[in-house]
Every structure is written in C-alpha cells, then in structure tokens.
Write an enzyme that holds these catalytic residues in place. Sequence first.
Site, PDB file in Angstrom:
ATOM      1  N   CYS A 256      -3.054  14.578   6.042  1.00  0.00           N
ATOM      2  CA  CYS A 256      -3.681  15.896   6.078  1.00  0.00           C
ATOM      3  C   CYS A 256      -4.970  15.853   6.893  1.00  0.00           C
ATOM      4  CB  CYS A 256      -4.030  16.323   4.670  1.00  0.00           C
ATOM      5  SG  CYS A 256      -2.635  16.320   3.571  1.00  0.00           S
TER       6      CYS A 256
ATOM      7  N   ARG B 162      -1.918  12.965  14.031  1.00  0.00           N
ATOM      8  CA  ARG B 162      -1.816  12.251  12.759  1.00  0.00           C
ATOM      9  C   ARG B 162      -0.569  12.633  11.977  1.00  0.00           C
ATOM     10  NH1 ARG B 162      -6.969  12.387   9.353  1.00  0.00           N
ATOM     11  NH2 ARG B 162      -5.883  10.559   8.678  1.00  0.00           N
TER      12      ARG B 162
ATOM     13  N   TRP C  48       0.172  17.174   5.238  1.00  0.00           N
ATOM     14  CA  TRP C  48       1.254  16.178   5.213  1.00  0.00           C
ATOM     15  C   TRP C  48       1.663  16.130   3.747  1.00  0.00           C
ATOM     16  CZ3 TRP C  48       4.076  12.575   8.009  1.00  0.00           C
ATOM     17  CH2 TRP C  48       4.560  11.478   7.313  1.00  0.00           C
TER      18      TRP C  48
ATOM     19  N   ASN D 164      -7.804  16.983   1.117  1.00  0.00           N
ATOM     20  CA  ASN D 164      -7.086  15.752   1.473  1.00  0.00           C
ATOM     21  C   ASN D 164      -7.214  14.803   0.302  1.00  0.00           C
ATOM     22  OD1 ASN D 164      -6.729  16.785   3.978  1.00  0.00           O
ATOM     23  ND2 ASN D 164      -7.966  15.267   5.059  1.00  0.00           N
ATOM     24  N   GLY D 165      -6.158  14.017   0.055  1.00  0.00           N
ATOM     25  CA  GLY D 165      -6.209  13.042  -1.030  1.00  0.00           C
ATOM     26  C   GLY D 165      -5.282  13.452  -2.153  1.00  0.00           C
TER      27      GLY D 165
ATOM     28  N   GLU E  50       9.734 -10.629   7.073  1.00  0.00           N
ATOM     29  CA  GLU E  50       8.920  -9.519   7.570  1.00  0.00           C
ATOM     30  C   GLU E  50       7.929 -10.012   8.630  1.00  0.00           C
ATOM     31  OE1 GLU E  50       9.012  -6.531   7.718  1.00  0.00           O
ATOM     32  OE2 GLU E  50       7.002  -5.764   8.021  1.00  0.00           O
TER      33      GLU E  50
ATOM     34  N   LYS F  16       7.893  -8.646  12.466  1.00  0.00           N
ATOM     35  CA  LYS F  16       6.684  -8.008  13.001  1.00  0.00           C
ATOM     36  C   LYS F  16       6.268  -8.686  14.299  1.00  0.00           C
ATOM     37  CE  LYS F  16       6.055  -5.364  11.280  1.00  0.00           C
ATOM     38  NZ  LYS F  16       6.431  -4.348  10.387  1.00  0.00           N
TER      39      LYS F  16
ATOM     40  N   GLU G  70       8.712  -8.007  17.163  1.00  0.00           N
ATOM     41  CA  GLU G  70       8.639  -6.592  17.506  1.00  0.00           C
ATOM     42  C   GLU G  70       7.451  -6.282  18.425  1.00  0.00           C
ATOM     43  OE1 GLU G  70       8.094  -4.656  13.773  1.00  0.00           O
ATOM     44  OE2 GLU G  70       8.945  -2.785  14.463  1.00  0.00           O
TER      45      GLU G  70
ATOM     46  N   HIS H  90      19.555 -28.161   7.077  1.00  0.00           N
ATOM     47  CA  HIS H  90      20.977 -27.860   7.284  1.00  0.00           C
ATOM     48  C   HIS H  90      21.225 -27.331   8.701  1.00  0.00           C
ATOM     49  CE1 HIS H  90      21.750 -28.686   3.103  1.00  0.00           C
ATOM     50  NE2 HIS H  90      20.664 -27.976   2.814  1.00  0.00           N
TER      51      HIS H  90
ATOM     52  N   LYS I  98      10.030   4.922  16.464  1.00  0.00           N
ATOM     53  CA  LYS I  98       9.488   4.941  15.102  1.00  0.00           C
ATOM     54  C   LYS I  98      10.562   5.325  14.084  1.00  0.00           C
ATOM     55  CE  LYS I  98       6.274   4.598  12.017  1.00  0.00           C
ATOM     56  NZ  LYS I  98       6.023   3.206  11.584  1.00  0.00           N
TER      57      LYS I  98
END
Length: 607
Positions: free
Chosen positions: A2, A27, A74, A100-101, A480, A484, A487, A503, A602
């Site tokens: 927001c 944003r 948002w 906001n929040g 992960e 990352k 990417e 192995h 995205k």
Amino acid sequence: MCGIVGYIGEKQAIPIMLCGLEKLEYRGYDSAGIAVIENNKLKVFKTKGRINNLKELLNNNGYNSSMGIGHTRWATHGKPSDINAHPHSSNSNKFAVVHNGIIENYLDLKEELIKKGVKFISETDTEVIAQLLEYYDTGNFVDTVFSVVSKLQGAFSIGIICKDNPDELIAVKKDSPLIIGLGDGENYIASDIPAILSKTRKIYRLDDEEIAVIKKDKINIYNFNKEIVYKNVFTVDWDITSAEKMGYEHFMMKEIMEQPKAVRDTIYPRIKNNKIIFDQLSLSENDIKNLNRIYIVACGSAYHVGCVAKYTIEKIAKIPVEVDFASEFRYRKPLLNKNDLIIIISQSGETADSLAALRESKKNGVKVLSIVNVVGSTIANESDNIIYTWAGPEIAVATTKAYSAQLVVIYLLALYMADKLGTISNDIYTDYINELLKLPDKIESILKRKDELIDFCKIYFNSRDIFFIGRNVDYAVCLEGSLKLKEVSYAHSEAYAAGELKHGPISLIENDVPVIALATQDDLFYKMLSNIKEVKARGAAIFSIAVEGNTKIEQVSDYNFYIPTTCDIMLPSLSVIPLQFISYYVALYKNCDIDKPRNLAKSVTVE
Ligand code: F6R
C-alpha cells in the site's frame, strides 16, 4: 504494498495526490482512492484497478479542494474491490482514513463496535479506525485521534482528515514508514519518498509512535504520550530510481532487508494469548484428526518451502507429507484419498502449474489449502482455504521475503495442527510460540552482519561451480540457496544431501571448488563435520553456516558464518539469510541484472 500520499496547501490537492500515487505504482497495488474536504463536505473517490480508473471516476465528478489523502491498496484484509479500497470513511462521513500496515486487534475492536450498533461495510481492518474515530469523537480532532490510536495494536501508518477541520491533516506512525514533505505554504505526507520527490526534497521522518498535526504552514509532532517532539529536516539527495528502492541499489537487497517486517506481519496477527489463530480457516479439529496425508504442491522456491514443511509437519504434527513439483503432480495421477489435504504454496497465486494442480485436486474431491501472497489471485480465489503471507509485493524476480513469509506460515500451521492433534505438550507448544515471536529480531541481527559474507563472495564469485551440502532441513535450505545463486548470478550450482555425496557427486569436487555447508542441526552436527572433511580432503574451499557456539565447525571450514540459536524447526528462517546475501553479492560482482535475471519472469503463467 500500500502507498499513502496526502497534501495540504493552497493548490488543487487532487492532481498533486494523483501524481504522488502514480510514483508509487511500481510497488504494486490493486485499487486506489482519494478523499478531500470540499465546502465542509468529505468526498471519497475510490475504485478497484488502476489509477487511470480513479482518474476517470474523478473526471466524471469534478472537484475543488486544497487538502486530502490518497492511497494505493495492496489487499490484505478483504479482496480487491471498490468497497475495500481506501480511504475508508466513518458512517456519518465525518472522518476519512488511509492506512498501511495491519491492525492486529481489528476483529476485537470491530466486534466491540458492532455490539454498540456501529455498521461496517468493508472487510478491511482499516475501516475500524474510521468507525472508532466517529464513535469516540470528542469534538476535538487531535484528542480524538490520540484516544483512538491508543486502542490500536499492530503496525500502522495512517493519514486522517476530518470534515470539520479542513485546515488540518493528521499523520500517525507505528512500525510502518511515513514521512512529511515540507513545502512553502504547503505540506505533504507520504509512505515513500518517490511520492513527493518532484515536489520537495525536504522531509521530516516520523519515528515510531508519533503523531503529526499538519497545517499548510505549521507542523506539530507529538509522541504517543502527547509530548512535543522536535525533528531535524532531512534533505533527500537520491534520484527517483534510488528513491524507489529506498536508497538500495536493487530491489532484491531491499526485499532481503524487509524480511523482519514480512515475517513479523505474517506471524504476529496470528498469535493471540499464546495461541495460534487462523481467521477464516474452515479446517475443523475433526478434519485435522482425520487427515490421512498432506501433499504440498508448488514450483521453484515455493516448492523448497514445501521441502522444509515435510520435515516440520512430520516432526511435530506426525502427519505424513509428500512434496511435489506442481508440474509433476498434475500429470502423475497421485493416489488421492478424500481425507488427504493438498497445500498449494505460491507467492503470485497465478503460477500455471500450481493452479492446474489445484484444479486437478478439486476435481478429485480433495480439499485445497493455499498459502498465497497476492490477495484475490486466482489460486486464492479457487482454494477451499487460504492462509495469506503478508510479505507485501515482491518486485525482484528472485523471491526472498515471500519465501521467508511462507516458511513461517508452515511453522504456524504445523504447530496449529500439532496442538489440535495433541502431538506436542502444552509446554513445548508455548516454547515454540515464544521462539516464533523472536524470529523477526533474530533475522534482523543477521541482516546487520551482511558484510561478513563479502570476503568469500569477492574471492569466489567467478567460480564455475558452487555446491551446497546439508542434511535434513539444512538440505531443504541448500536447495533454495542453490536455486537463488544460479537464478541471479548464473553460476552453475547444485545442492546435495550431504550423505549422498559419496554416492556420486563427490567426483565433481576438485581443488578450490567452493562448497557451502549448512550444519545447523544439533543431532546431525558431527555427521556434517565428517561430510565437510570428505570434500575438504579433495581440495574444496569450505564456507560453513552453523549455530553460534558450535565453534568446532572452524576446524573444518575456511570461512564460517554463525546464526543465532533458535528451536530446531525454525533454523531455516535464519540459515537462508546468508545464502540470499551470497547469491546477491556473487551476482553483484559478476555484474548481473540482479532484479531481472535473464530468461526469468516474476509470475509464470504458462505451463
Ligand atoms: C525463485 C522464484 C521462483 C518462484 C516460482 C513459483 O526465486 O521466485 O522459483 O518461487 O516460480 O512462483 P509462485 O510462488 O508465484 O507460485
């Protein structure tokens, strides 16, 4: 996330606020709105969709006002819609609020007001503020705001106007950013610098628990105890691009640094009196007791959260868990049972394979619970149950804060289920909750030490291959870390379960190949030391991540990074942070396009 903008002066307020809102578009938002006071009347214009929709609405109405508040929303509480869009006004149209929040105690406050006969029209937490202002109105605008703010819990930055006080705009800040822009015979409020940068470079930064009473030519700032606060003027010397990134060079870094907030916003509203509460979760105690198996279905980083979840849920809730790539699950004809539960994890809520897996599961009569970041997204809309991550919009293609928010939803869910099933004692449950509440601060403490990771990255950024090894949840986090890194830095990287090295993969290790070893699990620490020795003996350069106090790691490593102690299941939230920084710095030294890596999008809305 927001955005807030507000203006008080002598010019037409609406074009100024629209221009400010446009500067916040990057944003992400799903609706926009503006409130002004015109001829002692409060007027609110708001709509779902883009700022252009709002402009059309305004053009059809005409306006003439020199003060007001504006917002891009948002969605968090309630879907994107005209009604849920901000500003929210009180029932008699006296007060309007942008926020906001998250107001963590909004349900309690709302219930209390409903009992007193107050009617609500939106699903938002923000409307509670507007209705509280009206219910507790003392006739004195400033006093009323102070008394209402004292009832609010959570994180909030708020802009408020009152139709009886057209010469005053009030701003409130607690744990969510808000600045005041200083003009000549005019002043502004904004949640972010870009919103006002074309109007002024002189600002006051509000600190937490401060309230500003803003007139066109005078600003009084108070703390929540009503004591006056004096501020230094801060002159912004950033250009608009770095202002959008709050001074960070990349959105990825900004989002890494936002993780304490993303995690706090996702955890805190769900813990009341030391118990986990999920609003609107229609999974009864009986449903949980009858669960046969959980399938976690997702793609990419969200799949890696699923890998952590398997260890976590099986360990504490004792429910068998299978984890599937959505692209595999949809075609492998899994043997589903009506007492199974499918959990879809998705930041965007639009990933084509995850959505197809959801539809396939529903076709088979199996209930779907989704963990989603974007409110109102297709996956959220089509699921039987949703738990939102409140990470805010992610702009960098590589996910960081949404991944972290997804992890904490998994801890919450595992504990919630374990509690209902009685698989952990009350004392252990309480210990876990206490640790969960400390996680944001522990993440923060790691963020402060990011420079410790730079030396290793400076030396090894050009390595052809970089390996990650770990056991148990450490292995899940390695997956992960490796994703990352490849990417954003295009380095070839693999993650291996450390016990699997001999192995096959160990044949890849030669002199000076970097191996990042995670050794955070107490019960597996010595096994990891042996695995690290195996690769070190073949010439690998070792970077280890261990829990503080486990200094024996230094005997086998060339570089170490210690993370704070926490309970076993929550270590991934801490160990992933140095890995995110390593990917970032390696990509930085290789001069890669960090926020928009080649070939990636995205949101992957095609199969
Ligand atoms: C990695 C990344 C992707 C996403 C994946 C799923 O940094 O961002 O691997 O995790 O494409 O996307 P969502 O979560 O939107 O379903």
